[in-house]
Write a protein that holds these residues in place. Structure first.
Motif, mmCIF file in Angstrom:
data_model
loop_
_atom_site.group_PDB
_atom_site.id
_atom_site.type_symbol
_atom_site.label_atom_id
_atom_site.label_comp_id
_atom_site.label_asym_id
_atom_site.label_seq_id
_atom_site.Cartn_x
_atom_site.Cartn_y
_atom_site.Cartn_z
ATOM 1 N N SER A 136 4.742 -9.244 14.690
ATOM 2 C CA SER A 136 6.040 -9.438 14.074
ATOM 3 C C SER A 136 7.171 -8.972 15.241
ATOM 4 O O SER A 136 8.075 -9.686 15.410
ATOM 5 C CB SER A 136 6.266 -8.469 12.923
ATOM 6 O OG SER A 136 5.564 -8.765 11.849
ATOM 7 N N ALA A 137 6.823 -7.820 16.092
ATOM 8 C CA ALA A 137 7.758 -7.439 17.050
ATOM 9 C C ALA A 137 7.951 -8.172 18.274
ATOM 10 O O ALA A 137 8.902 -8.058 19.109
ATOM 11 C CB ALA A 137 7.470 -5.873 17.193
ATOM 12 N N VAL B 290 1.355 -12.482 12.120
ATOM 13 C CA VAL B 290 2.501 -11.812 11.789
ATOM 14 C C VAL B 290 2.447 -11.290 10.273
ATOM 15 O O VAL B 290 1.988 -12.107 9.350
ATOM 16 C CB VAL B 290 3.610 -12.965 11.789
ATOM 17 C CG1 VAL B 290 4.800 -12.186 11.165
ATOM 18 C CG2 VAL B 290 4.002 -13.252 13.329
ATOM 19 N N GLY B 291 2.853 -10.149 10.041
ATOM 20 C CA GLY B 291 2.587 -9.672 8.468
ATOM 21 C C GLY B 291 3.798 -9.061 8.158
ATOM 22 O O GLY B 291 4.264 -9.800 7.337
ATOM 23 N N THR B 292 4.358 -7.954 8.673
ATOM 24 C CA THR B 292 5.462 -7.186 8.247
ATOM 25 C C THR B 292 6.625 -8.387 7.914
ATOM 26 O O THR B 292 7.484 -8.347 7.020
ATOM 27 C CB THR B 292 5.883 -6.344 8.858
ATOM 28 O OG1 THR B 292 4.752 -5.341 9.055
ATOM 29 C CG2 THR B 292 6.920 -5.250 8.293
ATOM 30 N N VAL C 67 7.731 -4.880 4.418
ATOM 31 C CA VAL C 67 7.092 -3.420 4.660
ATOM 32 C C VAL C 67 6.006 -3.217 3.592
ATOM 33 O O VAL C 67 6.061 -3.476 2.638
ATOM 34 C CB VAL C 67 8.017 -2.374 4.680
ATOM 35 C CG1 VAL C 67 7.386 -1.000 4.947
ATOM 36 C CG2 VAL C 67 9.116 -2.537 5.889
ATOM 37 N N ARG C 68 4.972 -2.793 4.524
ATOM 38 C CA ARG C 68 3.448 -2.626 3.743
ATOM 39 C C ARG C 68 3.608 -1.575 2.844
ATOM 40 O O ARG C 68 3.980 -0.592 3.098
ATOM 41 C CB ARG C 68 2.222 -2.506 4.545
ATOM 42 C CG ARG C 68 1.972 -3.624 5.517
ATOM 43 C CD ARG C 68 0.710 -3.698 5.998
ATOM 44 N NE ARG C 68 0.674 -5.128 6.802
ATOM 45 C CZ ARG C 68 0.908 -5.329 7.923
ATOM 46 N NH1 ARG C 68 1.285 -4.361 8.725
ATOM 47 N NH2 ARG C 68 0.813 -6.459 8.524
ATOM 48 N N PRO C 69 3.139 -1.770 1.501
ATOM 49 C CA PRO C 69 3.033 -0.750 0.607
ATOM 50 C C PRO C 69 2.127 0.376 1.131
ATOM 51 O O PRO C 69 1.158 -0.160 1.920
ATOM 52 C CB PRO C 69 2.588 -1.538 -0.907
ATOM 53 C CG PRO C 69 1.688 -2.704 -0.217
ATOM 54 C CD PRO C 69 2.599 -2.955 1.014
#
Length: 239
Positions: free
Chosen positions: A211-212, A227-229, A234-236
């Motif tokens: 992501s960054a 890429v996740g976030t 924002v992840r739980p």
């Protein structure tokens, strides 16, 4: 559910725009870069939404989360990537759903993956995880083989039944000479990929960038970004 779908769709569009802009800046066609959405800690419902929105590649890093999710989503046209450090006792389970294991970093893991892939009648793609912060022979803190160990491991993968040598993966180092120098780290990865393709021409995948720092990875030549976030929020927190 509609709200969640709208949220994911908006985030996905923004990430797609970033990848497109990075490709344009690097003079690369957009289709050269594949987006892998990291779905760890997110529910199967989110994976279903991603599939509806056209995502075809998802990644997980813990088998205990991934296995039930992959089973629940087995009707979807998805390729599953395993990106976490993989213990040999989890390999049988992971081979059941993973199309690609991106975190291959030791010979024992290769032999176990090969045995289980053959047993399951599957072909599993393998990326060698490279630890750019490791010395020439040590393993990295977060897994990964030092650059000097790539060739030997690649030969082992290529010669193992049930496995396919697909390329390299890295995470931008937090320490060492590449700390804070993501572009330089990813350019080093491309050099290593060029070396690898001399002996394994089909091993063209380079999975780098998250992501960054996806722009720096695309600029350097990465073929896949994880890429996740930026897509799912924002992840739980895990309990």
């Amino acid at each position: 559910m509609t709200d969640r779908k709208d949220e994911i769709a908006g985030n996905l569009a923004a990430v797609e725009e970033r990848i497109g802009a990075a490709c344009a800046a690097a003079g690369r066609p957009r289709e050269e870069v594949t987006l892998i959405v990291v779905t760890k800690t997110y529910p199967a419902a989110d994976v279903r939404i991603l599939s509806e929105l056209g995502v075809r590649h998802v990644a997980e890093n813990r088998d205990q989360d991934a296995a039930p999710k992959a089973a629940e989503c087995s009707d979807l046209p998805l390729a599953w990537h395993f990106v976490g450090q993989l213990q040999t006792n989890k390999v049988r389970s992971v081979v059941g759903y993973a199309d690609v294991v991106q975190s291959v970093d030791r010979s024992r893991l290769v032999t176990t993956l090969s045995r289980e892939a053959v047993r399951a009648g599957r072909e599993v793609g393998c990326l060698i995880q490279v630890a750019l912060d490791a010395g020439e022979s040590a393993r990295g803190e977060r897994g990964g083989v030092a650059p000097g160990g790539i060739a030997e491991l690649a030969d082992l993968v290529a010669g193992s039944p049930g496995l396919r040598m697909d390329g390299l993966m890295t995470v931008a180092p937090l320490t060492g000479e590449y700390a804070g120098r993501e572009r330089a780290a990813f350019e080093r990865m491309m050099d290593l990929s060029t070396d690898l393709r001399r002996t394994h021409p089909a091993a063209t995948m380079v999975s780098a960038g998250m992501s960054a720092d996806l722009e720096q990875a695309v600029a350097a030549g990465a073929t896949h970004v994880r890429v996740g976030t930026a897509v799912l929020g924002v992840r739980p927190r895990l309990g």
